[in-house]
Design a protein around this motif. Structure first.
Motif, PDB file in Angstrom:
ATOM      1  N   VAL A  95       0.857  -1.185   0.000  1.00 36.47           N
ATOM      2  CA  VAL A  95       0.000   0.000   0.000  1.00 36.47           C
ATOM      3  C   VAL A  95       0.892   1.234   0.000  1.00 36.47           C
ATOM      4  O   VAL A  95       1.717   1.407   0.902  1.00 36.47           O
ATOM      5  N   ARG A  96       0.735   2.051  -1.012  1.00 39.59           N
ATOM      6  CA  ARG A  96       1.542   3.283  -1.109  1.00 39.59           C
ATOM      7  C   ARG A  96       0.651   4.497  -1.206  1.00 39.59           C
ATOM      8  O   ARG A  96      -0.463   4.417  -1.730  1.00 39.59           O
ATOM      9  N   ASP A  97       1.192   5.627  -0.729  1.00 38.80           N
ATOM     10  CA  ASP A  97       0.522   6.891  -0.969  1.00 38.80           C
ATOM     11  C   ASP A  97       0.690   7.158  -2.464  1.00 38.80           C
ATOM     12  O   ASP A  97       1.797   7.122  -2.985  1.00 38.80           O
ATOM     13  N   ALA A  98      -0.426   7.431  -3.158  1.00 39.87           N
ATOM     14  CA  ALA A  98      -0.341   7.541  -4.617  1.00 39.87           C
ATOM     15  C   ALA A  98       0.480   8.744  -5.045  1.00 39.87           C
ATOM     16  O   ALA A  98       1.129   8.716  -6.085  1.00 39.87           O
ATOM     17  N   GLU A  99       0.461   9.812  -4.250  1.00 46.53           N
ATOM     18  CA  GLU A  99       1.187  11.010  -4.672  1.00 46.53           C
ATOM     19  C   GLU A  99       2.682  10.917  -4.381  1.00 46.53           C
ATOM     20  O   GLU A  99       3.507  11.140  -5.248  1.00 46.53           O
ATOM     21  N   GLY A 101       4.326   8.197  -3.243  1.00 46.42           N
ATOM     22  CA  GLY A 101       4.911   6.878  -3.465  1.00 46.42           C
ATOM     23  C   GLY A 101       5.377   6.211  -2.177  1.00 46.42           C
ATOM     24  O   GLY A 101       5.845   5.086  -2.176  1.00 46.42           O
ATOM     25  N   GLU A 102       5.229   6.916  -1.043  1.00 43.71           N
ATOM     26  CA  GLU A 102       5.670   6.387   0.248  1.00 43.71           C
ATOM     27  C   GLU A 102       4.967   5.070   0.577  1.00 43.71           C
ATOM     28  O   GLU A 102       3.756   4.947   0.382  1.00 43.71           O
ATOM     29  N   LEU A 103       5.748   4.115   1.054  1.00 48.81           N
ATOM     30  CA  LEU A 103       5.171   2.817   1.416  1.00 48.81           C
ATOM     31  C   LEU A 103       4.471   2.938   2.766  1.00 48.81           C
ATOM     32  O   LEU A 103       5.089   3.260   3.772  1.00 48.81           O
ATOM     33  N   LEU A 104       3.175   2.683   2.794  1.00 48.13           N
ATOM     34  CA  LEU A 104       2.411   2.829   4.036  1.00 48.13           C
ATOM     35  C   LEU A 104       2.250   1.487   4.741  1.00 48.13           C
ATOM     36  O   LEU A 104       2.196   1.428   5.960  1.00 48.13           O
ATOM     37  N   ALA A 105       2.140   0.441   3.957  1.00 45.61           N
ATOM     38  CA  ALA A 105       1.944  -0.864   4.583  1.00 45.61           C
ATOM     39  C   ALA A 105       2.336  -1.967   3.621  1.00 45.61           C
ATOM     40  O   ALA A 105       2.181  -1.842   2.407  1.00 45.61           O
ATOM     41  N   ASP A 106       2.848  -3.035   4.201  1.00 46.67           N
ATOM     42  CA  ASP A 106       3.213  -4.220   3.442  1.00 46.67           C
ATOM     43  C   ASP A 106       2.388  -5.335   4.074  1.00 46.67           C
ATOM     44  O   ASP A 106       2.630  -5.729   5.206  1.00 46.67           O
ATOM     45  N   ILE A 107       1.387  -5.774   3.357  1.00 48.03           N
ATOM     46  CA  ILE A 107       0.445  -6.719   3.959  1.00 48.03           C
ATOM     47  C   ILE A 107       0.904  -8.134   3.641  1.00 48.03           C
ATOM     48  O   ILE A 107       0.823  -8.575   2.504  1.00 48.03           O
ATOM     49  N   VAL A 108       1.435  -8.802   4.650  1.00 49.46           N
ATOM     50  CA  VAL A 108       2.086 -10.083   4.392  1.00 49.46           C
ATOM     51  C   VAL A 108       1.429 -11.272   5.087  1.00 49.46           C
ATOM     52  O   VAL A 108       1.658 -12.414   4.697  1.00 49.46           O
ATOM     53  N   GLU A 109       0.637 -11.005   6.117  1.00 47.98           N
ATOM     54  CA  GLU A 109       0.060 -12.131   6.845  1.00 47.98           C
ATOM     55  C   GLU A 109      -1.439 -12.140   6.720  1.00 47.98           C
ATOM     56  O   GLU A 109      -2.058 -11.071   6.685  1.00 47.98           O
ATOM     57  N   VAL A 115      -4.925   0.287   9.329  1.00 49.61           N
ATOM     58  CA  VAL A 115      -5.807   1.448   9.157  1.00 49.61           C
ATOM     59  C   VAL A 115      -5.190   2.324   8.077  1.00 49.61           C
ATOM     60  O   VAL A 115      -4.071   2.795   8.218  1.00 49.61           O
ATOM     61  N   VAL A 116      -5.901   2.529   6.980  1.00 50.69           N
ATOM     62  CA  VAL A 116      -5.336   3.324   5.887  1.00 50.69           C
ATOM     63  C   VAL A 116      -5.910   4.737   5.842  1.00 50.69           C
ATOM     64  O   VAL A 116      -5.370   5.593   5.150  1.00 50.69           O
ATOM     65  N   ALA A 117      -6.991   4.980   6.562  1.00 53.62           N
ATOM     66  CA  ALA A 117      -7.510   6.348   6.684  1.00 53.62           C
ATOM     67  C   ALA A 117      -8.221   6.438   8.031  1.00 53.62           C
ATOM     68  O   ALA A 117      -9.184   5.707   8.288  1.00 53.62           O
ATOM     69  N   HIS A 118      -7.702   7.312   8.904  1.00 52.49           N
ATOM     70  CA  HIS A 118      -8.303   7.440  10.230  1.00 52.49           C
ATOM     71  C   HIS A 118      -9.541   8.319  10.180  1.00 52.49           C
ATOM     72  O   HIS A 118      -9.571   9.314   9.463  1.00 52.49           O
ATOM     73  N   ARG A 149      -7.091  10.251   1.259  1.00 52.22           N
ATOM     74  CA  ARG A 149      -5.965  10.227   0.330  1.00 52.22           C
ATOM     75  C   ARG A 149      -6.185   9.186  -0.760  1.00 52.22           C
ATOM     76  O   ARG A 149      -7.020   8.297  -0.642  1.00 52.22           O
ATOM     77  N   TRP A 150      -5.400   9.349  -1.806  1.00 52.37           N
ATOM     78  CA  TRP A 150      -5.369   8.354  -2.868  1.00 52.37           C
ATOM     79  C   TRP A 150      -4.276   7.361  -2.542  1.00 52.37           C
ATOM     80  O   TRP A 150      -3.177   7.746  -2.140  1.00 52.37           O
ATOM     81  N   LEU A 151      -4.593   6.100  -2.720  1.00 52.14           N
ATOM     82  CA  LEU A 151      -3.611   5.048  -2.468  1.00 52.14           C
ATOM     83  C   LEU A 151      -3.318   4.315  -3.769  1.00 52.14           C
ATOM     84  O   LEU A 151      -4.168   4.228  -4.653  1.00 52.14           O
TER      85      LEU A 151
END
Ligand SMILES: Nc1nc2c(ncn2[C@@H]2O[C@H](COP(=O)(O)OP(=O)(O)OP(=O)(O)O)[C@@H](O)[C@H]2O)c(=O)[nH]1
Ligand SMILES: [Mg+2]
Length: 250
Positions: A95-99, A101-109, A115-118, A149-151
């Motif tokens: 999961v990255r911030d679309a603008e 490009g920052e990596l917000l989460a790596d969903i591995v399990e 939480v992607v938007a509070h 935000r856009w992801l």
């Protein structure tokens, strides 16, 4: 191995507003402030689900907005909090911030939650603003807006099967008929320069990933035609095609 990308919009729920009310009771001429607080806006939560293998659902729905909190009410009643919006994503999603490009989460399990938007906080009602100086405050806060935000979601995909054939044989035509993929189709060889992936839906819960690849001619492995360029663009492809997820059909 290929990457599947989608861009989606997420928004946490706005907080409910606090309200301004005063106690109105018989025999109590000057009732104090009684405006309740607004409820909390809900979060948008991603949860990893093993039964999903592609991001195809996000091609049909791009906007995910969580519920807002209820406004506060009289008699110091707190507004209800919003119900979280739970969105299923495949294990392996980045999961990255679309603008930025920052990596917000790596969903591995599996069952991992992120939480992607509070949601926003609820505003305070006027009961909270009473003080010795101001016994009858006429102020209340508005709820905070939810985060938005856009992801950009990315998923590594293994193709289960590939269409192999001579240039101009009709491979791209086939994938365009059986999946949502819309590659360029034209009446000349080497129209397709990069692999196209399509998800073929057989019945609910059963699908596989099909790859349409550039035409192969004799000697492709030695660089004839698009040989080297193609193999370089998807190095892991041949093994993916050979040992891709048959177990999914079992
Ligand atoms: N007559 C006929 N023409 C077809 C058929 N399938 C595809 N075509 C035509 O054949 C041409 C090539 O089709 P594509 O799907 O682009 O072929 P391709 O194998 O992807 O070609 P490359 O990407 O260049 O390797 C197009 O003009 C299609 O309209 C078919 O079943 N019958
Ligand atoms: Mg083609």
């Amino acid at each position: 191995m290929f990457y599947d990308y989608v861009k989606i919009f997420v928004k946490g729920g706005d907080g409910g507003n606090g309200v301004v009310t005063f106690r109105r009771e018989k025999y109590v001429p000057l009732g104090g402030p009684s405006g309740g607080d607004g409820g909390k806006g809900a979060d948008v939560i991603f949860v990893a689900d093993e039964s999903l293998t592609t991001l195809v659902d996000f091609k049909y729905r791009q906007h995910y907005k969580a519920q807002r909190g209820e406004n506060g009410m009289r008699k110091n009643m707190h507004g209800k909090n919003g119900e979280p919006l739970v969105v299923k994503v495949p294990v392996g999603t980045l999961v990255r911030d679309a603008e930025s490009g920052e990596l917000l989460a790596d969903i591995v399990e599996k069952n991992q939650r992120v939480v992607v938007a509070h949601g926003g906080r609820g505003g305070r009602g006027n009961a909270r603003f009473q003080s010795a100086r101001n016994r009858a405050p006429e102020i209340a806060e508005k709820g905070e807006p939810g985060e938005e935000r856009w992801l950009r979601l990315e998923l590594k995909l293994l193709a289960d099967a590939a269409l192999v054939g001579l240039p101009n044989a009709g491979k791209s035509t086939i994938i365009s008929k059986v999946s949502g993929s819309r590659p360029k189709i034209a009446d000349y060889p080497f129209t397709t320069l990069h692999p196209n992936l399509g998800v073929v839906n057989l019945e609910p819960g059963m699908s596989f990933v099909l790859a349409d690849i550039p035409g192969l001619i004799e000697g492709a492995a030695e660089g004839v035609g698009l040989g080297h360029r193609f193999f370089a663009s998807c190095g892991a492809f041949t093994s993916a095609a050979a040992c891709g997820g048959h177990e999914r059909f079992g």
